[in-house]
Design an enzyme around this catalytic site. Structure first.
Site, PDB file in Angstrom:
ATOM      1  N   ARG A  29      62.791  66.723  58.019  1.00  0.00           N
ATOM      2  CA  ARG A  29      61.894  66.767  59.182  1.00  0.00           C
ATOM      3  C   ARG A  29      62.340  67.802  60.217  1.00  0.00           C
ATOM      4  O   ARG A  29      62.195  67.569  61.427  1.00  0.00           O
ATOM      5  CB  ARG A  29      61.800  65.397  59.864  1.00  0.00           C
ATOM      6  CG  ARG A  29      61.053  64.341  59.073  1.00  0.00           C
ATOM      7  CD  ARG A  29      59.552  64.550  59.179  1.00  0.00           C
ATOM      8  NE  ARG A  29      58.819  63.583  58.386  1.00  0.00           N
ATOM      9  CZ  ARG A  29      58.281  62.468  58.871  1.00  0.00           C
ATOM     10  NH1 ARG A  29      58.393  62.174  60.135  1.00  0.00           N
ATOM     11  NH2 ARG A  29      57.627  61.661  58.063  1.00  0.00           N
ATOM     12  N   ARG A  66      58.523  66.911  66.015  1.00  0.00           N
ATOM     13  CA  ARG A  66      58.269  66.632  67.432  1.00  0.00           C
ATOM     14  C   ARG A  66      59.444  66.813  68.366  1.00  0.00           C
ATOM     15  O   ARG A  66      59.271  66.878  69.574  1.00  0.00           O
ATOM     16  CB  ARG A  66      57.715  65.206  67.565  1.00  0.00           C
ATOM     17  CG  ARG A  66      56.278  65.088  67.128  1.00  0.00           C
ATOM     18  CD  ARG A  66      55.904  63.652  66.870  1.00  0.00           C
ATOM     19  NE  ARG A  66      56.665  63.143  65.728  1.00  0.00           N
ATOM     20  CZ  ARG A  66      56.504  61.943  65.190  1.00  0.00           C
ATOM     21  NH1 ARG A  66      55.636  61.107  65.709  1.00  0.00           N
ATOM     22  NH2 ARG A  66      57.213  61.568  64.149  1.00  0.00           N
ATOM     23  N   ARG A  96      51.097  71.907  67.352  1.00  0.00           N
ATOM     24  CA  ARG A  96      50.406  70.701  66.881  1.00  0.00           C
ATOM     25  C   ARG A  96      49.162  70.450  67.743  1.00  0.00           C
ATOM     26  O   ARG A  96      48.106  70.102  67.223  1.00  0.00           O
ATOM     27  CB  ARG A  96      51.390  69.536  66.968  1.00  0.00           C
ATOM     28  CG  ARG A  96      50.838  68.149  66.937  1.00  0.00           C
ATOM     29  CD  ARG A  96      50.953  67.551  65.554  1.00  0.00           C
ATOM     30  NE  ARG A  96      50.854  66.105  65.590  1.00  0.00           N
ATOM     31  CZ  ARG A  96      49.763  65.431  65.888  1.00  0.00           C
ATOM     32  NH1 ARG A  96      48.664  66.075  66.241  1.00  0.00           N
ATOM     33  NH2 ARG A  96      49.763  64.107  65.875  1.00  0.00           N
ATOM     34  N   ASP A 118      52.759  67.029  54.045  1.00  0.00           N
ATOM     35  CA  ASP A 118      53.115  65.616  54.069  1.00  0.00           C
ATOM     36  C   ASP A 118      52.939  65.018  52.676  1.00  0.00           C
ATOM     37  O   ASP A 118      52.101  65.485  51.903  1.00  0.00           O
ATOM     38  CB  ASP A 118      52.260  64.839  55.075  1.00  0.00           C
ATOM     39  CG  ASP A 118      52.885  63.492  55.399  1.00  0.00           C
ATOM     40  OD1 ASP A 118      53.787  63.437  56.257  1.00  0.00           O
ATOM     41  OD2 ASP A 118      52.511  62.496  54.750  1.00  0.00           O
ATOM     42  N   TYR A 157      51.981  53.453  50.437  1.00  0.00           N
ATOM     43  CA  TYR A 157      51.073  53.806  51.541  1.00  0.00           C
ATOM     44  C   TYR A 157      49.618  53.658  51.101  1.00  0.00           C
ATOM     45  O   TYR A 157      48.763  53.218  51.876  1.00  0.00           O
ATOM     46  CB  TYR A 157      51.344  55.237  52.039  1.00  0.00           C
ATOM     47  CG  TYR A 157      52.663  55.339  52.769  1.00  0.00           C
ATOM     48  CD1 TYR A 157      52.761  55.002  54.118  1.00  0.00           C
ATOM     49  CD2 TYR A 157      53.824  55.739  52.106  1.00  0.00           C
ATOM     50  CE1 TYR A 157      53.967  55.075  54.795  1.00  0.00           C
ATOM     51  CE2 TYR A 157      55.039  55.810  52.768  1.00  0.00           C
ATOM     52  CZ  TYR A 157      55.107  55.470  54.111  1.00  0.00           C
ATOM     53  OH  TYR A 157      56.312  55.524  54.767  1.00  0.00           O
TER      54      TYR A 157
HETATM   55  O1  CP3 Z   1      60.023  69.442  58.246  1.00  0.00           O
HETATM   56  C1  CP3 Z   1      59.754  68.727  57.262  1.00  0.00           C
HETATM   57  O2  CP3 Z   1      60.504  67.829  56.853  1.00  0.00           O
HETATM   58  C2  CP3 Z   1      58.508  69.036  56.446  1.00  0.00           C
HETATM   59  C3  CP3 Z   1      57.398  68.213  56.624  1.00  0.00           C
HETATM   60  C4  CP3 Z   1      57.368  66.736  56.278  1.00  0.00           C
HETATM   61  C5  CP3 Z   1      56.602  65.812  57.038  1.00  0.00           C
HETATM   62  N1  CP3 Z   1      56.615  64.598  56.401  1.00  0.00           N
HETATM   63  C6  CP3 Z   1      55.890  66.159  58.287  1.00  0.00           C
HETATM   64  C7  CP3 Z   1      55.452  65.058  59.178  1.00  0.00           C
HETATM   65  C8  CP3 Z   1      57.922  66.011  55.199  1.00  0.00           C
HETATM   66  C9  CP3 Z   1      58.882  66.483  54.124  1.00  0.00           C
HETATM   67  C10 CP3 Z   1      57.418  64.682  55.276  1.00  0.00           C
HETATM   68  C11 CP3 Z   1      57.723  63.630  54.286  1.00  0.00           C
HETATM   69  C12 CP3 Z   1      57.181  62.266  54.490  1.00  0.00           C
HETATM   70  N2  CP3 Z   1      55.999  61.912  55.054  1.00  0.00           N
HETATM   71  C13 CP3 Z   1      57.817  61.091  54.019  1.00  0.00           C
HETATM   72  C14 CP3 Z   1      59.116  61.036  53.239  1.00  0.00           C
HETATM   73  C15 CP3 Z   1      60.301  61.227  54.082  1.00  0.00           C
HETATM   74  C16 CP3 Z   1      60.560  60.127  55.071  1.00  0.00           C
HETATM   75  O3  CP3 Z   1      60.518  60.457  56.281  1.00  0.00           O
HETATM   76  O4  CP3 Z   1      60.803  58.989  54.677  1.00  0.00           O
HETATM   77  C17 CP3 Z   1      56.997  60.000  54.377  1.00  0.00           C
HETATM   78  C18 CP3 Z   1      57.277  58.549  54.096  1.00  0.00           C
HETATM   79  C19 CP3 Z   1      55.839  60.535  55.025  1.00  0.00           C
HETATM   80  C20 CP3 Z   1      54.664  59.776  55.531  1.00  0.00           C
HETATM   81  C21 CP3 Z   1      54.484  59.919  56.971  1.00  0.00           C
HETATM   82  N3  CP3 Z   1      54.105  61.078  57.610  1.00  0.00           N
HETATM   83  C22 CP3 Z   1      54.617  58.916  57.972  1.00  0.00           C
HETATM   84  C23 CP3 Z   1      55.025  57.486  57.693  1.00  0.00           C
HETATM   85  C24 CP3 Z   1      54.345  59.499  59.200  1.00  0.00           C
HETATM   86  C25 CP3 Z   1      54.291  58.809  60.541  1.00  0.00           C
HETATM   87  C26 CP3 Z   1      55.626  58.540  61.081  1.00  0.00           C
HETATM   88  C27 CP3 Z   1      56.145  59.732  61.837  1.00  0.00           C
HETATM   89  O5  CP3 Z   1      57.286  60.124  61.630  1.00  0.00           O
HETATM   90  O6  CP3 Z   1      55.369  60.219  62.678  1.00  0.00           O
HETATM   91  C28 CP3 Z   1      54.066  60.883  58.964  1.00  0.00           C
HETATM   92  C29 CP3 Z   1      53.724  61.902  59.983  1.00  0.00           C
HETATM   93  C30 CP3 Z   1      54.483  63.200  59.936  1.00  0.00           C
HETATM   94  N4  CP3 Z   1      54.807  63.901  58.829  1.00  0.00           N
HETATM   95  C31 CP3 Z   1      54.929  63.918  61.076  1.00  0.00           C
HETATM   96  C32 CP3 Z   1      55.535  65.090  60.604  1.00  0.00           C
HETATM   97  C33 CP3 Z   1      56.116  66.216  61.422  1.00  0.00           C
HETATM   98  C34 CP3 Z   1      54.698  63.537  62.543  1.00  0.00           C
HETATM   99  C35 CP3 Z   1      53.283  63.794  62.851  1.00  0.00           C
HETATM  100  C36 CP3 Z   1      53.013  64.324  64.227  1.00  0.00           C
HETATM  101  O7  CP3 Z   1      53.292  65.495  64.504  1.00  0.00           O
HETATM  102  O8  CP3 Z   1      52.473  63.540  65.011  1.00  0.00           O
END
Ligand code: CP3
Length: 350
Positions: free
Chosen positions: A23, A27, A36, A73, A149
């Site tokens: 990640r 944010r 964003r 994602d 999910y």
């Molecule tokens: O920089 C990176 O790592 C690349 C992008 C990336 C994102 N999600 C962007 C993201 C990667 C590799 C992921 C993987 C992901 N997504 C996983 C596996 C890794 C982990 O964290 O366990 C999972 C389970 C998801 C599903 C997901 N996406 C959830 C549950 C959420 C909401 C929770 C949260 O952290 O906000 C997301 C949203 C998400 N994916 C964000 C980002 C940057 C935040 C969204 C925003 O900007 O509001």
């Protein structure tokens, strides 16, 4: 130009540990929040190659990371299969739950590549815009994690419906859950192959909810599907190193990597690196496993923990990373501190 992450994963050689963060685009960076906002929604950001490229590059302008992970994602795959997916502010992902054979049959792999074309384009753009020593990582979610999910309709406390479905399907290939898992294996493999064609040099498979699965289910719904994805990707791209992150299951790391054939194993923060098989005898390199809360806290504990990880690992056999994604409230200075602690510890210990 030799890239540190690739030489570590392929040849187990590197003068020091390559570093990146799960990640790392996100944010905690004000420039991410700005882009964003410009994009409108999280999904629009993922599907707009120019903006997704921009946020992928942002952390590299601040920190000396050795890898960039394409901004996307794991839930884009269910979206590409035709499931309703949205991301709500403060709520996370919201999906229209799939819990029957009818709902599984309504999904389709027919438009997968067309739907995911913007991600391939982001990778293509990054292949030319990344600094020449930075490795480009592509990724997907593992079938079990993505299925949780899809079935729960979002993040859930204990993934009870998905786990119940897994038990019901354990010995029934025709159960809707088995059909869904097979579809996720095929579409994830295809997506990863597309990402390599578009420029990804290393792949990571995220199995965030591996820890839900007791041994009988773990073998059938975590190890076997991931092994099949790796087999399919390698049949087209034998050279591409794959890192797997089956969170919470490090006690079985050697078994997992031998079975799956992955080059790297992502360790969560709970993994005791000193208990893993010695680097000389094992078939995989480790990645991780700094606790994201320790990074959030900073201070002397951060320096000490980074040094501990350096003492427990060897250059050429380890990729420095967190045990899970960086938290949005993490002070940016702590990331600088982490990286300088890493290089200081490497000089002092080796
Ligand atoms: O920089 C990176 O790592 C690349 C992008 C990336 C994102 N999600 C962007 C993201 C990667 C590799 C992921 C993987 C992901 N997504 C996983 C596996 C890794 C982990 O964290 O366990 C999972 C389970 C998801 C599903 C997901 N996406 C959830 C549950 C959420 C909401 C929770 C949260 O952290 O906000 C997301 C949203 C998400 N994916 C964000 C980002 C940057 C935040 C969204 C925003 O900007 O509001």
């Amino acid at each position: 130009m030799t890239k540190k992450l690739i030489s570590t994963l392929r040849n187990r050689t590197s003068d020091n540990r390559p570093a990146w963060m799960m990640r790392q685009a996100g944010r905690y960076l004000p420039e991410y929040r700005k882009t964003r906002e410009q994009a409108g929604s999280f999904l629009d950001l993922c599907y707009t190659p120019k903006l997704a490229e921009e946020v992928t590059l942002q952390p590299l302008r601040r920190f000396e990371f050795d890898a960039a992970i394409v901004f996307a994602d794991i839930l884009l795959v269910p979206h590409a299969l035709g499931q309703d997916v949205s991301f709500r502010e403060g709520e996370g992902p919201v999906l229209d739950p799939v819990t029957s054979i009818g709902a599984v049959n309504a999904l389709s792999q027919g438009k997968l590549d067309a739907h995911l074309a913007p991600i391939y384009e982001t990778l293509d753009r990054l292949s030319s815009s990344l600094p020449s020593d930075v490795t480009l990582i592509g990724f997907c979610g593992a079938p079990w994690t993505v299925a949780t999910y899809m079935i729960e309709g979002g993040t859930s406390r204990d993934r009870k419906s998905a786990r119940t479905a897994a038990w019901a399907a354990l010995n029934d290939q025709d159960h809707w859950f088995s059909v869904l898992m097979d579809m996720l294996v095929a579409s994830s493999a295809r997506y990863l192959i597309g990402q390599v064609k578009a420029g990804a040099e290393v792949l990571q498979i995220f199995e965030t909810w591996a820890l839900d699965l007791p041994p009988s289910l773990f073998e059938r719904f975590c190890v076997q599907p991931i092994a099949e994805i790796v087999r399919q990707v390698k049949s087209v791209h034998p050279e591409v190193p794959i890192i797997c992150f089956p969170r919470g299951t490090s006690a079985t790391a050697s078994m997992f990597c031998d079975h799956v054939g992955c080059a790297g194993y992502g360790c969560d923060a709970g993994a005791d690196l000193s208990l893993l098989e010695a680097p000389e005898t094992r078939s995989f390199v480790t990645q991780g496993n700094l606790d994201p809360i320790c990074l959030l806290h900073g201070g002397d504990a951060l320096d000490a923990e980074v040094e501990k990880i350096v003492r427990q690992t060897r250059p050429g056999h380890h990729i420095f990373n967190l045990g899970h994604g960086i938290l949005p409230e993490t002070p940016i200075e702590n990331v600088d501190q982490m990286l300088s602690a890493l290089r200081t510890a490497e000089r002092n210990v080796e």
